[in-house]
Design an enzyme around this catalytic site. Structure first.
Site, mmCIF file in Angstrom:
data_model
loop_
_atom_site.group_PDB
_atom_site.id
_atom_site.type_symbol
_atom_site.label_atom_id
_atom_site.label_comp_id
_atom_site.label_asym_id
_atom_site.label_seq_id
_atom_site.Cartn_x
_atom_site.Cartn_y
_atom_site.Cartn_z
ATOM 1 N N GLU A 52 0.494 -0.939 0.141
ATOM 2 C CA GLU A 52 0.067 -0.346 -0.265
ATOM 3 C C GLU A 52 0.586 1.651 -0.440
ATOM 4 O OE1 GLU A 52 -3.419 -0.017 3.230
ATOM 5 O OE2 GLU A 52 -4.048 -2.224 2.040
ATOM 6 N N GLU A 110 -5.604 -8.274 -0.611
ATOM 7 C CA GLU A 110 -6.602 -7.791 0.973
ATOM 8 C C GLU A 110 -7.945 -7.851 0.765
ATOM 9 O OE1 GLU A 110 -4.971 -5.024 3.551
ATOM 10 O OE2 GLU A 110 -3.001 -5.670 3.266
#
Ligand code: AHR
Length: 511
Positions: A173, A292
């Protein structure tokens, strides 16, 4: 009563079911590792300190691959802290989760655990605070057989044989301003390219995942994937996607249709990756790693209060973080996410439900206490076990439900697989309607339904509503036999109760 007609044809397949589609995620966050999978002193702990009650549940859940060690955690993590004699490992401040990391659990422990759990390891590297050097050194430590400083250090630390980790995430991320070492797409694209190159110099056989957007609502979504892939296209195999969904203000209809957003997200990333492919005249395709995904109640004020309390209470080991208790509604939504991932299995080759234990997880534990299955455990467990062989392209004509957040959605959501070797077709079905049962007619083309092997339903038990959940003391949301599934001339018929998830497995012969 609503209705749906589903047509499956043995000649219309999407591709093979990717083995890594049923992945999970273990982060050094909250109580996922400490008092989750690892708790020396727990009555069920083995000699390594792994909770065997949790290991049993993990094997029952059946993930095929587990991403480790983060998550936001990895962007400030030194992998060297987690290897070597346990009593000499440093205690560190983990800024991502305001937690005191003891490093009692690290790479060797995770490798040992993964063998017992029967899962492949998907290792993330730190491209937040660290870079090319730490990345290539970790590959050498993990995968080189011996005869160099780092590979011999691994042997000295107890692992004679290389870990042989195939799958690596190039950070986490890094598009997010919250991430330690947040980067622009150009900064990240350049760094990922150089890290990938150096890692592949050490082990050319590894597979690499580039960081995509943290969610499709990011202001840089699209541009991020395009720029990053323009830099690293030749060096990587996958681009990542992350997404979490929740019910907002009691709008259950929209929440139950969230998989439409997941479909759109996946299709947008495929389109972007393929645009970079065309522009760069590349031959290979970049596939997707949805590493995710889950339901996560990011409750705004409540979450902020929890974070505040964690900070107020100082630096503590494994604080309780985001231990969401999942309901029957959440289980149906999770079933539709798995359907979305499976329907896109020609391009989504890896997917990881986040996370495995305690932290937004299908398995919960108490320290020195029991372990139990959350409601969302069941769709995952059944699909991981039964979605085998080829993915069938399902043509669906269903009554529709209006939603405020998305367009209208099919009330009945489905994915299906054909396991030719064992002559079985499996259907995974969700009824999104809160009020109405749905009659479902399944037409089988090119197959003849032979025998119902399994028909199970997940629905709120008698006397409970859609908010029912499982607790340590009472697992109320469990699969039960689904009565009334019949083989007809051309296929199957069944009825799905309102707000339910079901699996039907049937043996088939060639028609
Ligand atoms: O899974 C919880 C967190 O969600 C992860 O650490 C991070 O990558 C994401 O934002």
């Amino acid at each position: 009563m609503t209705s749906a007609r589903i047509t499956l044809d043995r000649d219309f397949t999407v591709g093979d079911v990717p083995h890594r589609l049923f992945g999970s995620f273990v982060e050094h966050m909250g109580r996922c590792v400490y008092t989750g999978i690892f708790e020396p002193g727990h009555p069920t702990a083995n000699e390594s300190g792994f909770r065997t009650d949790v290991l049993d549940l993990v094997r029952e859940l059946g993930p095929t691959v587990v991403r480790y060690p983060g998550g936001n955690f990895v962007s400030g993590y030194n992998w060297e802290d987690g290897v070597g004699p346990v009593d000499q490992r440093p205690r560190r401040l983990d800024g991502a989760w305001h937690t005191l990391e003891t490093n009692q659990f690290g790479l060797h422990e995770f490798m040992d655990w993964s063998r017992l759990a029967n899962v492949e390891v998907m290792q993330a590297i730190n491209l937040g605070t660290r870079g090319v050097d730490a990345a290539r050194e970790l590959v050498e430590y993990a995968n080189h057989p011996g005869g160099t400083y780092l590979s011999d250090l691994r042997r000295k630390n107890g692992a004679e044989e290389p870990f042989d980790i195939r799958l690596w995430c190039l950070g986490n991320e890094l598009d997010g301003p919250w991430q330690i070492g947040h980067k622009t797409p150009t900064e990240y694209g350049r760094l990922a390219k150089e890290a990938a190159k150096a890692m592949r110099y050490v082990d050319p056989t590894i597979e690499l995942v580039a960081v995509g957007s943290s969610n499709s609502g990011m202001p840089t979504f699209g541009e991020w994937e395009h720029t990053v892939l323009s830099h690293v296209y030749d060096e990587v195999d996958y681009i990542s996607l992350h997404a979490y969904y929740q019910e907002h203000d009691g709008d259950a209809a929209s929440f139950l249709a969230s998989a439409l957003d997941m479909d759109h997200f996946i299709e947008s990333v495929i389109a972007t990756a393929d645009a970079v492919r065309a522009r760069g005249r590349h031959k290979k395709h970049i596939n997707l790693s949805f590493d995710e995904w889950n339901v996560w109640y990011q409750r705004g004020k409540e979450t902020e209060d929890q974070e505040h309390r964690v900070k107020e209470s100082g630096w503590r080991e494994h604080p309780r973080l985001i231990e969401d208790e999942y309901t029957m509604t959440d289980a149906v939504v999770v079933g539709t996410f798995l359907n979305s991932l499976l329907r896109h299995g020609d391009r989504v080759h890896i997917a990881n439900q986040a996370q495995l234990v305690n932290v937004i997880a299908p398995i919960r534990t108490e320290e020195n206490g029991p372990a139990w299955r959350q409601a969302i455990f069941w769709p995952f467990a059944r699909m991981a076990a039964l979605a085998k062989g080829r993915i069938l392209r399902a043509s669906v004509t269903s009554d529709r439900v209006e939603t405020t957040q998305y367009s209208d959605a099919d009330i009945v959501d489905v994915s299906a697989t054909w396991d030719e070797e064992n002559s079985r077709v499996a259907l995974f079905l969700a009824n999104r309607s809160l009020d109405d049962a749905a009659t479902v007619e399944v037409a089988l083309h090119g197959f003849r339904g032979d025998r119902i092997v399994r028909a199970e339903i997940l629905e709120a038990p008698d006397g409970a509503d859609r908010h029912v959940s499982n607790t340590a003391a009472d697992e109320r949301v469990v699969l039960r036999p689904l009565p009334g599934v019949s083989i007809t001339d051309g296929g199957l018929t069944l009825t799905l109760p309102a707000l339910s998830w079901a699996v039907v497995e049937v043996t088939v012969a060639k028609a």
